[in-house]
Design a protein around this motif. Structure first.
Motif, PDB file in Angstrom:
ATOM      1  N   GLU A 107      47.285  46.246  44.680  1.00 50.63           N
ATOM      2  CA  GLU A 107      48.180  45.524  45.545  1.00 50.63           C
ATOM      3  C   GLU A 107      48.475  45.810  46.839  1.00 50.63           C
ATOM      4  OE1 GLU A 107      51.284  46.122  42.498  1.00 50.63           O
ATOM      5  OE2 GLU A 107      50.683  44.574  41.314  1.00 50.63           O
TER       6      GLU A 107
ATOM      7  N   ASP B 209      47.102  42.480  34.395  1.00 55.12           N
ATOM      8  CA  ASP B 209      48.413  41.999  34.790  1.00 55.12           C
ATOM      9  C   ASP B 209      48.798  41.567  36.063  1.00 55.12           C
ATOM     10  OD1 ASP B 209      49.137  42.048  32.068  1.00 55.12           O
ATOM     11  OD2 ASP B 209      49.748  44.231  32.264  1.00 55.12           O
ATOM     12  N   LEU B 210      47.569  41.910  36.980  1.00 50.59           N
ATOM     13  CA  LEU B 210      47.721  41.622  38.457  1.00 50.59           C
ATOM     14  C   LEU B 210      48.060  40.232  38.728  1.00 50.59           C
ATOM     15  CD1 LEU B 210      44.921  43.811  40.055  1.00 50.59           C
ATOM     16  CD2 LEU B 210      47.454  44.196  40.137  1.00 50.59           C
ATOM     17  N   ASN B 211      48.729  39.857  39.680  1.00 54.66           N
ATOM     18  CA  ASN B 211      49.076  38.479  39.971  1.00 54.66           C
ATOM     19  C   ASN B 211      48.142  37.870  40.961  1.00 54.66           C
ATOM     20  OD1 ASN B 211      50.580  35.959  39.983  1.00 54.66           O
ATOM     21  ND2 ASN B 211      52.083  36.573  41.471  1.00 54.66           N
ATOM     22  N   CYS B 212      47.146  37.775  40.380  1.00 57.35           N
ATOM     23  CA  CYS B 212      45.864  37.065  41.334  1.00 57.35           C
ATOM     24  C   CYS B 212      44.709  36.645  40.533  1.00 57.35           C
ATOM     25  CB  CYS B 212      45.345  38.168  42.345  1.00 57.35           C
ATOM     26  SG  CYS B 212      44.515  39.394  41.577  1.00 57.35           S
ATOM     27  N   SER B 213      43.880  35.783  41.069  1.00 56.80           N
ATOM     28  CA  SER B 213      42.669  35.502  40.493  1.00 56.80           C
ATOM     29  C   SER B 213      41.805  36.669  40.172  1.00 56.80           C
ATOM     30  CB  SER B 213      41.953  34.440  41.260  1.00 56.80           C
ATOM     31  OG  SER B 213      42.710  33.166  41.192  1.00 56.80           O
ATOM     32  N   LYS B 214      41.223  36.762  38.904  1.00 55.97           N
ATOM     33  CA  LYS B 214      40.393  38.082  38.561  1.00 55.97           C
ATOM     34  C   LYS B 214      38.883  37.477  38.222  1.00 55.97           C
ATOM     35  CE  LYS B 214      43.816  39.168  35.900  1.00 55.97           C
ATOM     36  NZ  LYS B 214      45.080  38.661  36.642  1.00 55.97           N
TER      37      LYS B 214
ATOM     38  N   ASN C 280      46.213  32.403  48.869  1.00 56.74           N
ATOM     39  CA  ASN C 280      45.464  32.979  47.408  1.00 56.74           C
ATOM     40  C   ASN C 280      44.709  34.084  47.339  1.00 56.74           C
ATOM     41  OD1 ASN C 280      46.180  30.311  46.609  1.00 56.74           O
ATOM     42  ND2 ASN C 280      44.560  29.431  47.339  1.00 56.74           N
ATOM     43  N   GLU C 281      44.778  35.046  46.511  1.00 53.51           N
ATOM     44  CA  GLU C 281      44.291  36.188  46.426  1.00 53.51           C
ATOM     45  C   GLU C 281      43.368  36.400  45.087  1.00 53.51           C
ATOM     46  OE1 GLU C 281      48.157  38.763  48.082  1.00 53.51           O
ATOM     47  OE2 GLU C 281      47.655  39.025  46.035  1.00 53.51           O
TER      48      GLU C 281
ATOM     49  N   THR D  91      43.750  46.017  35.576  1.00 59.59           N
ATOM     50  CA  THR D  91      43.894  44.733  36.252  1.00 59.59           C
ATOM     51  C   THR D  91      44.395  43.597  35.746  1.00 59.59           C
ATOM     52  OG1 THR D  91      41.295  44.336  35.446  1.00 59.59           O
ATOM     53  CG2 THR D  91      41.776  45.531  37.627  1.00 59.59           C
TER      54      THR D  91
ATOM     55  N   SER E 257      46.875  49.606  39.649  1.00 59.07           N
ATOM     56  CA  SER E 257      47.113  48.421  39.948  1.00 59.07           C
ATOM     57  C   SER E 257      47.861  48.400  41.534  1.00 59.07           C
ATOM     58  CB  SER E 257      48.175  47.515  39.061  1.00 59.07           C
ATOM     59  OG  SER E 257      48.966  48.382  38.683  1.00 59.07           O
TER      60      SER E 257
END
Length: 201
Positions: free
Chosen positions: A116, A47-52, A2-3, A45, A112
């Motif tokens: 990443e 569209d980043l595939n992580c929790s924000k 998890n990120e 940020t 981004s």
């Protein structure tokens, strides 16, 4: 793994954001610059595939431009910057994040891809850091809470990056860095950006 991306953001308020720029160009211009920086941080940020998670300086704002569907919203806790960052890392890691990156909203050139890259580098290192040209840093990431590396005597100085590296190494942790970038802290930092026109406003 998890990120989680932590974004430290000040609640926009006249006279309380970009104060060094405000002294030269006026508080209204400084606030306009900060809104532009927030907008840019959102574009980088969203569209980043992580929790924000946006950590606000003063209060949680559920009606601002940070999309409630994309960003979790929390409030920074404690007093000085170091202890606030340490607390945010501890909270996110204790809630299950395997990798955590923290950034602010003052880096015009942040992308981004850099974020990443920082997440990827945590596969092989304990800490990743993004040095700023003014001697500080704009990004820091880790997999385990390590409050010791935030125990600086002074912040906003030209030695913050090097002092932080000393603390990281004294903890016996491995580290690497990503691209050096420039903070938007002074009026001259606006040159070459889409905010340059504000220098003459």
């Amino acid at each position: 793994m998890n990120e989680t991306l932590i974004i430290f953001a000040k609640n926009p308020a006249l006279g309380h954001t970009k104060t060094r720029i405000g002294k030269k160009l006026g508080d209204e211009v400084a606030l306009a610059i900060y809104y532009k920086l927030i907008n840019r941080a959102q574009k980088v940020t969203k569209d980043l595939n992580c929790s924000k998670v946006v950590y606000y300086s003063d209060f949680i704002d559920t009606e601002d431009t940070w999309d409630n569907g994309l960003y979790i919203k929390k409030k920074q806790k404690s007093t000085d910057l170091g202890s606030r960052m340490a607390h945010a890392f501890e909270q996110e890691i204790n809630q299950g994040a395997g990798k955590v990156i923290l950034v602010g909203t003052d880096i015009y050139d942040l992308t981004s891809e850099i974020i990443e890259e920082a997440f990827t580098k945590l596969d092989d290192y304990d800490v990743v850091i993004g040095p700023a040209k003014d001697g500080g840093y704009y990004l820091i990431g880790m997999k385990q809470p390590n409050p010791k590396i935030f125990e600086l005597e002074k912040w906003s100085t030209s030695t913050v990056f090097h002092e932080t590296i000393k603390l990281i190494e004294s903890e016996g942790t491995t580290w690497t860095k990503v691209t050096e970038l420039n903070d938007i802290d002074e009026s001259e930092d606006l040159v070459g950006t889409d905010m340059e026109d504000l220098l003459n406003s």
